[in-house]
Design a protein around this motif. Structure first.
Motif, PDB file in Angstrom:
ATOM      1  N   MET A   1       0.849  -1.165   0.000  1.00  5.85           N
ATOM      2  CA  MET A   1       0.000   0.000   0.000  1.00  5.85           C
ATOM      3  C   MET A   1       0.902   1.238   0.000  1.00  5.85           C
ATOM      4  O   MET A   1       1.806   1.356   0.817  1.00  5.85           O
ATOM      5  CB  MET A   1      -0.889  -0.043   1.243  1.00  5.85           C
ATOM      6  N   THR A   2       0.636   2.147  -0.886  1.00  6.32           N
ATOM      7  CA  THR A   2       1.473   3.335  -1.003  1.00  6.32           C
ATOM      8  C   THR A   2       1.191   4.319   0.133  1.00  6.32           C
ATOM      9  O   THR A   2       0.148   4.269   0.788  1.00  6.32           O
ATOM     10  CB  THR A   2       1.228   4.046  -2.343  1.00  6.32           C
ATOM     11  N   PHE A   3       2.129   5.219   0.339  1.00  8.40           N
ATOM     12  CA  PHE A   3       1.965   6.243   1.379  1.00  8.40           C
ATOM     13  C   PHE A   3       0.691   7.047   1.139  1.00  8.40           C
ATOM     14  O   PHE A   3      -0.042   7.352   2.081  1.00  8.40           O
ATOM     15  CB  PHE A   3       3.190   7.164   1.409  1.00  8.40           C
ATOM     16  N   MET A   4       0.434   7.412  -0.107  1.00 11.84           N
ATOM     17  CA  MET A   4      -0.753   8.222  -0.427  1.00 11.84           C
ATOM     18  C   MET A   4      -2.028   7.464  -0.081  1.00 11.84           C
ATOM     19  O   MET A   4      -2.978   8.054   0.448  1.00 11.84           O
ATOM     20  CB  MET A   4      -0.747   8.620  -1.900  1.00 11.84           C
ATOM     21  N   ASN A   5      -2.059   6.169  -0.364  1.00 16.75           N
ATOM     22  CA  ASN A   5      -3.243   5.381  -0.027  1.00 16.75           C
ATOM     23  C   ASN A   5      -3.449   5.299   1.479  1.00 16.75           C
ATOM     24  O   ASN A   5      -4.581   5.391   1.962  1.00 16.75           O
ATOM     25  CB  ASN A   5      -3.150   3.980  -0.623  1.00 16.75           C
ATOM     26  N   VAL A   6      -2.377   5.132   2.229  1.00 17.45           N
ATOM     27  CA  VAL A   6      -2.477   5.069   3.694  1.00 17.45           C
ATOM     28  C   VAL A   6      -2.940   6.419   4.245  1.00 17.45           C
ATOM     29  O   VAL A   6      -3.838   6.481   5.097  1.00 17.45           O
ATOM     30  CB  VAL A   6      -1.133   4.651   4.323  1.00 17.45           C
ATOM     31  N   LEU A   7      -2.356   7.501   3.757  1.00 22.09           N
ATOM     32  CA  LEU A   7      -2.732   8.839   4.213  1.00 22.09           C
ATOM     33  C   LEU A   7      -4.200   9.142   3.915  1.00 22.09           C
ATOM     34  O   LEU A   7      -4.937   9.603   4.795  1.00 22.09           O
ATOM     35  CB  LEU A   7      -1.835   9.889   3.565  1.00 22.09           C
TER      36      LEU A   7
END
Length: 74
Positions: A1-7
């Motif tokens: 999971m990418t940082f943007m998706n987590v954020l």
């Protein structure tokens, strides 16, 4: 999971919890923290909305891959 998706997922969760508080108790936590109608509160609402829009992409991707996996099992 990418940082943007987590954020964005975290912001969507914050927004969902805030709406739950509004619905259950009539209490807007974001407005209580940043001030009702303040620029910061509005920024949080905009970020939550944009995050929800962003989360459409991983959702459609996940749904698409599960449909393909189900078809392969046939």
């Amino acid at each position: 999971m990418t940082f943007m998706n987590v954020l964005t997922l975290a912001l969507v969760i914050v927004g969902g919890l805030n709406w739950g508080l509004v619905g259950l108790f009539g209490f807007d936590l974001v407005a209580a923290i940043f001030g009702a109608g303040s620029l910061l509160a509005r920024a949080v609402y905009v970020l939550v909305g944009l995050s929800a829009a962003w989360q459409i992409m991983p959702l459609t991707s996940a749904l698409g891959s599960r449909e393909l996996a189900a078809e392969r099992k046939r």
